[in-house]
Write a protein that holds these residues in place. Structure first.
Motif, PDB file in Angstrom:
ATOM      1  N   HIS A   1       0.774  -1.313  -0.019  1.00  0.00           N
ATOM      2  CA  HIS A   1       0.037  -0.103   0.138  1.00  0.00           C
ATOM      3  C   HIS A   1       0.857   1.110   0.016  1.00  0.00           C
ATOM      4  O   HIS A   1       0.512   2.295   0.390  1.00  0.00           O
TER       5      HIS A   1
ATOM      6  N   HIS B   1     -13.622   1.823  -9.336  1.00  0.00           N
ATOM      7  CA  HIS B   1     -12.544   2.337  -8.048  1.00  0.00           C
ATOM      8  C   HIS B   1     -11.837   3.405  -8.680  1.00  0.00           C
ATOM      9  O   HIS B   1     -10.852   2.925  -9.676  1.00  0.00           O
TER      10      HIS B   1
ATOM     11  N   VAL C   1      -8.498   5.622  -9.167  1.00  0.00           N
ATOM     12  CA  VAL C   1      -7.356   5.533  -8.730  1.00  0.00           C
ATOM     13  C   VAL C   1      -6.393   6.936  -9.253  1.00  0.00           C
ATOM     14  O   VAL C   1      -6.391   7.360 -10.240  1.00  0.00           O
TER      15      VAL C   1
ATOM     16  N   CYS D   1     -11.293   7.326  -3.777  1.00  0.00           N
ATOM     17  CA  CYS D   1     -10.224   7.304  -4.662  1.00  0.00           C
ATOM     18  C   CYS D   1      -8.862   6.930  -4.128  1.00  0.00           C
ATOM     19  O   CYS D   1      -8.699   7.309  -2.931  1.00  0.00           O
ATOM     20  N   ALA D   2      -8.443   5.726  -4.598  1.00  0.00           N
ATOM     21  CA  ALA D   2      -7.121   5.074  -3.957  1.00  0.00           C
ATOM     22  C   ALA D   2      -5.957   5.532  -4.700  1.00  0.00           C
ATOM     23  O   ALA D   2      -5.933   6.029  -5.697  1.00  0.00           O
TER      24      ALA D   2
ATOM     25  N   THR E   1      -3.251   3.871  -5.273  1.00  0.00           N
ATOM     26  CA  THR E   1      -2.439   2.930  -6.157  1.00  0.00           C
ATOM     27  C   THR E   1      -3.647   1.650  -6.297  1.00  0.00           C
ATOM     28  O   THR E   1      -4.712   1.602  -5.512  1.00  0.00           O
TER      29      THR E   1
ATOM     30  N   ALA F   1      -3.763  -0.307  -3.482  1.00  0.00           N
ATOM     31  CA  ALA F   1      -4.446   0.088  -2.314  1.00  0.00           C
ATOM     32  C   ALA F   1      -5.997  -0.065  -2.146  1.00  0.00           C
ATOM     33  O   ALA F   1      -6.600   0.202  -1.339  1.00  0.00           O
ATOM     34  N   LEU F   2      -6.520  -0.779  -3.321  1.00  0.00           N
ATOM     35  CA  LEU F   2      -7.914  -0.819  -3.487  1.00  0.00           C
ATOM     36  C   LEU F   2      -8.387  -2.115  -2.748  1.00  0.00           C
ATOM     37  O   LEU F   2      -7.811  -2.950  -2.355  1.00  0.00           O
TER      38      LEU F   2
END
Length: 744
Positions: free
Chosen positions: A6, A97, A99, A111-112, A114, A117-118
């Motif tokens: 992450h 998702h 990113v 919003c992640a 990477t 990191a989802l």
């Protein structure tokens, strides 16, 4: 690169995403690795015999999607793309998702920073970044199955872009991820109508805009199921999608716009899979003009341009090639929806004798069969049509019968004839109320029949109720706007079903192991050299191809002795590894009948060779074979397809008439005979002006033996040219009088 934990993005990738906000675009790679079964299914040259079918279900119907570089900032191109992807994900039931390294949310969605990191593994990653390469390994580490790269600036831009695309392809191949693009677009995420029934068209385009005419067929009731915009094909290519669509039960036809084939073998394997499944493939392939320089040491090399080979390969594997996007949409629509024909006879039915005659001329010239209706059927039609009108085919009703109860009876009577598989009715212009009644009768008859009814609606307006509501409202009537498109589509429809009815995959019988001939032939090969005629004929002998009685000699006295053994009259030819076209250099003497002529010819040939500075390995003294049809048979190497086999008229006619047919190995006897049927001069083989029919069976056998040689020697054999191959009268065989071979 993106890490597998992450952690944060690298500075390089963060900068690319933040600075870009736009969608750049680049392309080239191969399909996924063969399955366990396919890994052992190789031909004698080590090439696969089955198409690998990628499992694209999760690409077209993912459960979860990551949008890398997602944006909701006004004015950014990525914002519009993100919005469209969110709407598409909602339609297909996918979780989306966003990113982005610096955003907490996009359009209200978390919003992640990477992909790693989802909160879940994703099926599909959409890359809205300028350079997709740094992202690829991270996607593989997180076990993403598919990715789409919109970025441009790759192989379409020149050498530097091609190098960047090669790096991208190599990275994708290492990871096992499947990539669509680069230089692709959003067409895969279009909204397809879900209120249409029947078999669908699956669409493949390399240039997205070129698919619009097919996509808009939905507006007139024709269903589309998929759109694959392949772009530069760094990984996934048109062949992958053909193989996949050919297995989909909802797909009735595959429509393709192809700018260039990435790999000829993959394309043929995909086309073979479609043919075995009976799924028609209709393609516009640009590039009919000759653009590439080709080897021309042999006559064969001069006969086969790049597009000639593409055209022949498509025909060989049942791909229907059309010229324009209008033909693509009309032909694909007909093939997707029409049932299998009951017969191949076409009847033209019109209210005008002139219209019927005009259309019939065009249809007959295009190769459609317009049978004369039996007299009993004509008598039946004359119950409703005045006796002075022609009803033999075309059927002219004179106009008035279509306006009342007679109209439907005429149509039903024509369709009832067992020789009729297709009824075509050109309506050159609206003339209410008769045209309205005619259109409705045709639709009603089509609903009650298992035969195909086609209508050409000639009005340029296209807003008429009979056209918009009645004809286009029918899923059983095929409606066209031009004569030409109707004829093209009907010819393709009948041809496709003829082809698939007798189709047997040529890969099924392709040789898997080398023959004894191969071992003999390989010992004769000289890498990087052109063989002398004598050595080239030894190569032919290794594969059981007959050559004339001959001896290679190095003195006049030996030549005289050889002539006695060979039998007068004889031919004498200079033989050397650098000799191509000997006749032009004066290095051939024919019809020699005495020892003195032999000695004189030997001296002249060696003197000429010395003057021309041509090294010789000797002089050939050959049996003279005079009576037969001169043909050329040869092998050339195509950049896309590898070895190709060509047959055509030989001797002095080879380059004058340019009359040749091409096939890509492997192929069987049926294709070898079909090659001969394609020649404009094929009548010469049947015997003309009192000449006996030629031994076509022997010619076919030579073609098949040459094909075996091409398969087994592969790219070791750069070119082979037999010219002339003298095809003797029936039952007497065929003799290779001259041969040229170039080793790679």
């Amino acid at each position: 690169m993106l890490g597998s934990t992450h952690g944060t993005l690298t500075t390089d990738f963060r900068a690319r995403v933040e600075a870009c906000g736009e969608t750049p675009r680049t392309a080239v790679h191969s399909s996924a690795a063969p399955s366990a079964d396919d890994a052992v299914a190789l031909d004698v040259s080590g090439r696969p015999l089955h198409a690998d079918v990628p499992d694209l279900d999760r690409f077209f119907r993912p459960e979860s999607v990551a949008v890398i570089g997602a944006s909701d900032a006004e004015g950014r191109p990525n914002t519009g793309i993100t919005r469209q992807l969110i709407a598409w994900a909602e339609r297909v039931g996918a979780r989306i998702h966003p990113v982005h390294p610096t955003r907490a949310s996009v359009f209200g969605l978390p919003c992640a920073p990477t992909v790693a990191a989802l909160p879940e593994q994703v099926d599909l990653a959409v890359l809205l970044v300028a350079d997709p390469l740094p992202v690829i390994e991270e996607l593989a580490e997180t076990k993403v199955k598919f990715a789409v790269a919109f970025a441009s600036g790759f192989a379409e831009t020149g050498d530097a872009g091609a190098a960047a695309q090669a790096r991208l392809s190599a990275a994708v191949e290492r990871t096992g991820l499947r990539l669509l693009g680069p230089n692709t677009n959003l067409n895969a995420f279009e909204e397809f109508r879900d209120d249409l029934d029947g078999p669908a068209i699956a669409l493949i385009t390399q240039s997205g805009h070129q698919g619009r005419p097919v996509y808009t067929l939905q507006e007139i009731g024709i269903r589309l199921s998929h759109w694959a915009p392949t772009g530069n094909e760094a990984d996934l290519e048109a062949s992958d999608f053909i193989s996949y669509f050919a297995e989909r039960p909802e797909v009735g036809a595959i429509a393709c716009y192809v700018e260039g084939l990435k790999d000829g073998r993959s394309f043929l394997l995909a086309a073979d899979r479609a043919a075995r499944n009976g799924v028609p493939v209709v393609a516009v392939k640009v590039g009919r003009t000759e653009t590439g320089a080709r080897m021309a040491a042999s006559h064969t090399g001069k006969l086969t341009g790049a597009d000639t080979v593409v055209d022949a390969a498509m025909r060989q594997f049942g791909v229907i090639r059309v010229d324009g996007l209008d033909e693509l949409q009309d032909t694909a629509a007909l093939l997707a929806r029409a049932r299998k024909p009951k017969a191949d006879g076409v009847v033209v039915y019109s209210i005008s004798g002139g219209t019927g005659a005009h259309f019939s001329d065009l249809a007959t010239e295009a190769g459609l069969r317009l049978p004369t209706l039996p007299q009993a059927k004509q008598d039946e039609l004359h119950q409703w049509i005045p006796a002075y009108l022609n009803v033999a085919n075309p059927v002219d009703n004179g106009g008035h019968p279509v306006g009342d109860w007679r109209g439907r009876k005429i149509i039903d009577a024509i369709l009832a004839d067992p020789s009729v598989g297709v009824l075509i009715c050109p309506i050159t212009g609206p003339f209410p109320p008769m045209s309205d009644k005619l259109a409705q009768d045709l639709v009603d008859a089509a609903e009650a029949s298992d035969k195909l009814i086609c209508v050409i609606w000639g009005s340029p307006v296209g807003t008429e109720d009979a056209y918009r509501r009645v004809l286009l409202g029918s899923s059983r009537v095929a409606t066209f706007r031009t004569f030409g498109n109707c004829i093209t589509a009907v010819r393709a429809y009948l041809g496709h079903h003829r082809f698939t009815a007798g189709y047997r995959s040529p890969f099924q019988d392709a040789p898997r192991t080398p023959s004894p001939s191969y071992r003999k032939a390989r010992a004769l090969m000289r890498p990087g050299q052109q063989l002398s005629e004598h050595a080239a004929k030894q190569l032919l002998r290794a594969y059981g191809i007959r050559v004339p009685r001959e001896q290679l000699v190095t003195s006049a006295a030996a030549a005289v002795r050889a002539a006695g053994l060979v039998g007068y009259p004889v031919v004498m030819k200079a033989s050397g590894p650098q000799l191509g076209h000997k006749t032009e250099l004066g290095l051939v003497k024919i019809g020699l009948t005495s020892a003195s002529q032999i000695r004189d010819a030997y001296r002249e040939l060696t003197d000429t060779a010395r003057y021309e500075n041509v090294p010789l390995d000797g002089i050939l003294v050959c049996q003279m074979v005079e009576r037969g049809v001169e043909m050329v048979v040869g092998v050339t190497q195509d950049d896309l397809f590898g070895p190709t086999v060509t047959v055509g008229l030989g001797g002095v006619l080879v380059e004058v008439l340019n009359d040749a047919a091409v096939r890509v190995p492997p192929f069987g006897e049926d294709q070898a005979r079909a090659m001969l049927g394609e020649l404009r001069g094929h009548a010469l083989l049947e015997g003309v002006r009192g000449a006996p029919p030629a031994d076509v069976d022997a010619l076919v056998e030579v073609i098949l033996r040459i094909q075996r040689m091409a398969l087994e020697l592969g790219d070791e054999l750069s070119e082979l040219d037999i010219n002339p191959l003298m095809v003797l009268p029936r039952g007497q065989g065929a003799v290779a009088l001259d041969a040229l071979a170039i080793c790679r």
